[in-house]
Design a protein around this motif. Sequence first.
Motif, PDB file in Angstrom:
ATOM      1  N   GLY A  24       0.823  -1.205   0.000  1.00 35.24           N
ATOM      2  CA  GLY A  24       0.000   0.000   0.000  1.00 35.24           C
ATOM      3  C   GLY A  24       0.851   1.246   0.000  1.00 35.24           C
ATOM      4  O   GLY A  24       2.037   1.215  -0.344  1.00 35.24           O
ATOM      5  N   LYS A  25       0.240   2.371   0.403  1.00 34.02           N
ATOM      6  CA  LYS A  25       0.991   3.619   0.477  1.00 34.02           C
ATOM      7  C   LYS A  25       0.302   4.592   1.433  1.00 34.02           C
ATOM      8  O   LYS A  25      -0.856   4.402   1.823  1.00 34.02           O
ATOM      9  CB  LYS A  25       1.141   4.244  -0.907  1.00 34.02           C
ATOM     10  CG  LYS A  25      -0.151   4.552  -1.636  1.00 34.02           C
ATOM     11  CD  LYS A  25       0.146   5.089  -3.033  1.00 34.02           C
ATOM     12  CE  LYS A  25      -1.148   5.389  -3.800  1.00 34.02           C
ATOM     13  NZ  LYS A  25      -0.868   5.932  -5.149  1.00 34.02           N
ATOM     14  N   ILE A  26       1.062   5.620   1.803  1.00 31.62           N
ATOM     15  CA  ILE A  26       0.545   6.672   2.678  1.00 31.62           C
ATOM     16  C   ILE A  26      -0.381   7.562   1.868  1.00 31.62           C
ATOM     17  O   ILE A  26      -0.073   7.936   0.734  1.00 31.62           O
ATOM     18  CB  ILE A  26       1.699   7.507   3.265  1.00 31.62           C
ATOM     19  CG1 ILE A  26       2.764   6.619   3.912  1.00 31.62           C
ATOM     20  CG2 ILE A  26       1.159   8.528   4.253  1.00 31.62           C
ATOM     21  CD1 ILE A  26       2.312   5.897   5.140  1.00 31.62           C
ATOM     22  N   GLU A  27      -1.524   7.907   2.454  1.00 33.89           N
ATOM     23  CA  GLU A  27      -2.482   8.796   1.794  1.00 33.89           C
ATOM     24  C   GLU A  27      -2.901   9.902   2.754  1.00 33.89           C
ATOM     25  O   GLU A  27      -2.760   9.772   3.981  1.00 33.89           O
ATOM     26  CB  GLU A  27      -3.726   8.013   1.338  1.00 33.89           C
ATOM     27  CG  GLU A  27      -3.451   6.932   0.303  1.00 33.89           C
ATOM     28  CD  GLU A  27      -3.309   7.485  -1.098  1.00 33.89           C
ATOM     29  OE1 GLU A  27      -3.296   8.722  -1.233  1.00 33.89           O
ATOM     30  OE2 GLU A  27      -3.215   6.683  -2.045  1.00 33.89           O
ATOM     31  N   VAL A  28      -3.429  10.981   2.171  1.00 34.33           N
ATOM     32  CA  VAL A  28      -3.964  12.081   2.975  1.00 34.33           C
ATOM     33  C   VAL A  28      -5.199  11.609   3.746  1.00 34.33           C
ATOM     34  O   VAL A  28      -6.016  10.838   3.214  1.00 34.33           O
ATOM     35  CB  VAL A  28      -4.325  13.277   2.065  1.00 34.33           C
ATOM     36  CG1 VAL A  28      -5.092  14.344   2.847  1.00 34.33           C
ATOM     37  CG2 VAL A  28      -3.077  13.871   1.435  1.00 34.33           C
ATOM     38  N   ASN A  29      -5.323  12.041   4.980  1.00 34.09           N
ATOM     39  CA  ASN A  29      -6.500  11.738   5.790  1.00 34.09           C
ATOM     40  C   ASN A  29      -7.684  12.534   5.244  1.00 34.09           C
ATOM     41  O   ASN A  29      -7.751  13.762   5.402  1.00 34.09           O
ATOM     42  CB  ASN A  29      -6.216  12.108   7.248  1.00 34.09           C
ATOM     43  CG  ASN A  29      -7.400  11.814   8.156  1.00 34.09           C
ATOM     44  OD1 ASN A  29      -8.466  11.407   7.712  1.00 34.09           O
ATOM     45  ND2 ASN A  29      -7.208  12.029   9.439  1.00 34.09           N
ATOM     46  N   GLU A  30      -8.594  11.834   4.571  1.00 36.73           N
ATOM     47  CA  GLU A  30      -9.708  12.534   3.908  1.00 36.73           C
ATOM     48  C   GLU A  30     -10.620  13.250   4.893  1.00 36.73           C
ATOM     49  O   GLU A  30     -11.302  14.216   4.534  1.00 36.73           O
ATOM     50  CB  GLU A  30     -10.513  11.538   3.066  1.00 36.73           C
ATOM     51  CG  GLU A  30      -9.730  10.978   1.882  1.00 36.73           C
ATOM     52  CD  GLU A  30     -10.545   9.994   1.071  1.00 36.73           C
ATOM     53  OE1 GLU A  30     -11.756   9.833   1.370  1.00 36.73           O
ATOM     54  OE2 GLU A  30      -9.987   9.365   0.153  1.00 36.73           O
ATOM     55  N   LYS A  31     -10.625  12.790   6.141  1.00 34.52           N
ATOM     56  CA  LYS A  31     -11.460  13.448   7.144  1.00 34.52           C
ATOM     57  C   LYS A  31     -10.882  14.794   7.579  1.00 34.52           C
ATOM     58  O   LYS A  31     -11.570  15.584   8.229  1.00 34.52           O
ATOM     59  CB  LYS A  31     -11.629  12.537   8.359  1.00 34.52           C
ATOM     60  CG  LYS A  31     -12.415  11.266   8.069  1.00 34.52           C
ATOM     61  CD  LYS A  31     -12.748  10.498   9.318  1.00 34.52           C
ATOM     62  CE  LYS A  31     -11.550   9.856   9.940  1.00 34.52           C
ATOM     63  NZ  LYS A  31     -11.895   8.970  11.088  1.00 34.52           N
ATOM     64  N   ALA A  32      -9.619  15.041   7.240  1.00 32.58           N
ATOM     65  CA  ALA A  32      -8.964  16.294   7.622  1.00 32.58           C
ATOM     66  C   ALA A  32      -8.736  17.201   6.416  1.00 32.58           C
ATOM     67  O   ALA A  32      -7.881  18.079   6.448  1.00 32.58           O
ATOM     68  CB  ALA A  32      -7.638  15.995   8.314  1.00 32.58           C
ATOM     69  N   VAL A  33      -9.485  16.978   5.333  1.00 34.57           N
ATOM     70  CA  VAL A  33      -9.380  17.813   4.134  1.00 34.57           C
ATOM     71  C   VAL A  33     -10.476  18.872   4.169  1.00 34.57           C
ATOM     72  O   VAL A  33     -11.642  18.569   4.453  1.00 34.57           O
ATOM     73  CB  VAL A  33      -9.498  16.961   2.854  1.00 34.57           C
ATOM     74  CG1 VAL A  33      -9.514  17.856   1.617  1.00 34.57           C
ATOM     75  CG2 VAL A  33      -8.341  15.977   2.766  1.00 34.57           C
ATOM     76  N   TYR A  34     -10.102  20.126   3.896  1.00 32.27           N
ATOM     77  CA  TYR A  34     -11.068  21.241   3.956  1.00 32.27           C
ATOM     78  C   TYR A  34     -10.960  22.057   2.675  1.00 32.27           C
ATOM     79  O   TYR A  34      -9.863  22.329   2.173  1.00 32.27           O
ATOM     80  CB  TYR A  34     -10.776  22.126   5.167  1.00 32.27           C
ATOM     81  CG  TYR A  34     -11.705  23.313   5.306  1.00 32.27           C
ATOM     82  CD1 TYR A  34     -12.979  23.168   5.855  1.00 32.27           C
ATOM     83  CD2 TYR A  34     -11.303  24.572   4.878  1.00 32.27           C
ATOM     84  CE1 TYR A  34     -13.829  24.245   5.974  1.00 32.27           C
ATOM     85  CE2 TYR A  34     -12.154  25.673   4.996  1.00 32.27           C
ATOM     86  CZ  TYR A  34     -13.411  25.493   5.536  1.00 32.27           C
ATOM     87  OH  TYR A  34     -14.269  26.562   5.670  1.00 32.27           O
TER      88      TYR A  34
END
Length: 589
Positions: free
Chosen positions: A113-123
């Motif tokens: 897999g890979k590291i991804e942005v935390n979608e819950k912390a996207v604004y």
Amino acid sequence: MIIDKKTKIVILITLIFGVLLGALLFGGDSKEEEKTEVSSEVEVWTCSMHPQIRQPEAGDCPICGMDLIPLESGNDSADPDAISMSESAMIIAGISTYKVGNTDGIKEVSLNGKIEVNEKAVYSQSSHIPGRIEKIQVSFVGEYVKKGQVVAYVYSPELASAQQELIEAYSVKDIQPQLFESVKIKLKNWKVADATIKNIISTGKVQDKFPIYADVSGYIIKKNVELGDYLQKGQTLYDVADLSRVWVLFEIYESDLGLVKKGNKVNYTIASFPGENFSGTIAFIDPFINPMTRIAKARVEVANSGLKLKPEMFVSGTVKTKVDVSKSTLSVPKSAVMWTGKRSIVYIKNESEKGISFKLREVTLGPLLGNDYIIEEGLEEGEEIVANGTFNVDAAAQLAGKPSMMNLEASKASTEHNHDNATMTMNESVQKVAKNTNSSITTDAKNDLQPLYRSYFELKDALTKDDFKTAQKTFLEFENALNKINMNVFKGGAHTAWMNYQTQLKKHTLHAADSKNIKEIRTSFEPISNVMIAMTKAFKPLNESTYVQFCPMANSDKGANWLSKDDKIVNPYFGVSMSKCGEVKETLK
């Protein structure tokens, strides 16, 4: 009687000669036995592909270069179905054994897999003011934005009019207080601060440009506007993400979905930090499978102190999971099992006064735990089996006419090498397809099949050269050629046959675009080749002779076929490393 001196000497010499002759005649038995015994221990080595080869010592086959295997020793085995072998032959042939034991039923599932942005912390930062961007403070993706920071200045005719209304409403607020309040609320809806409203009232001047302030802190991951753009109310300027917590998204193949559960602990490593180990708990698993890749994603949420983990970093992890082994807890190494369709066999080691022998036994396999198979039936704890070199033992059994992987009923010695026929390594579904033989097809059907055969032969050539990029390209071309074939050009019984062939080929080209290495392509190439061979026999679509070729060492020593336009052996399963391994099994004219 007087004997002279000369006569005495002759008699003495005669006696001495007689003694020596007797010693030679009657004392040589033990030496002869010793010589015979030594000769009986001389081993003969042969090739599983070319049994006519006979050599007194181990080495490589002078024809194909394969390792030679020992023929059965001269000592008769106590079991006529067992193959005898000396300890020295076992060592040279690379044969090692394993005692069957219990397992704890723990399976390790490998995940990538890979590291991804935390979608819950996207604004998404939006503009509450309609107008034209006069100045922009955000320059590039990756820039850090702090909450309350001015990110842009906007000129708004509508806001200018509202300011003028405020000044006028303030002058009559004693008479019309409701008007004054409504204008103030209008400005506040555009995120105009109270201090700014008071400044407009006190100075009586209209401001040309108004600032837009950042609502949250974070790193810009997407920029949507440029200087001079005209904004609508609510339009997004940029997307910002808080990277203090990130997601590690692991890919789970469809076949492993039943083994990975929410709450499982994952131990993983990150390519950017060699030698460091990380761990986390699966917090979420996708409820849907990607229809193209046939994978779902599992999410691990982790703290990102110091922003050490960067989105898009590659990770590799393992999950240990308990497998239901209620039927049996016995396990054996994967390398010990030879598998053909539904039949799975191992070789049991037996020791007696007559030496070491190996005998075939069918087993029933359970789930695969890492590099070990659970054995549901066929073995008992403590039995010793061949763990490495199983193919060499099986090849020796075939040459000796003993029961082997391809012939469980063998009862007499055979000196000829036989692999049955070109479809012997086919699984059951492909064997059913192969029964559709001698189906006449139209000229249009033959023409439609030509791009498919052309791509197949190009794929085979790329595999023989270990050329992954070309193999991947031609694999996709093969899939595209398959999808373009018009089923309506096949008539009568040929139509049914083609539908069967097409189903099998599509099954094994489903993930052509996702092949990560040449090994994955070779794994798909084996069942594809079996279908192509069966189809060639049935339809006879080519105007030139083709050759069914076979390598017994391919496909994890199960053997594998391929189709070639040339009778010369160039092996696609091993490529350059063993290019000459194989033989022509059949010529299709």
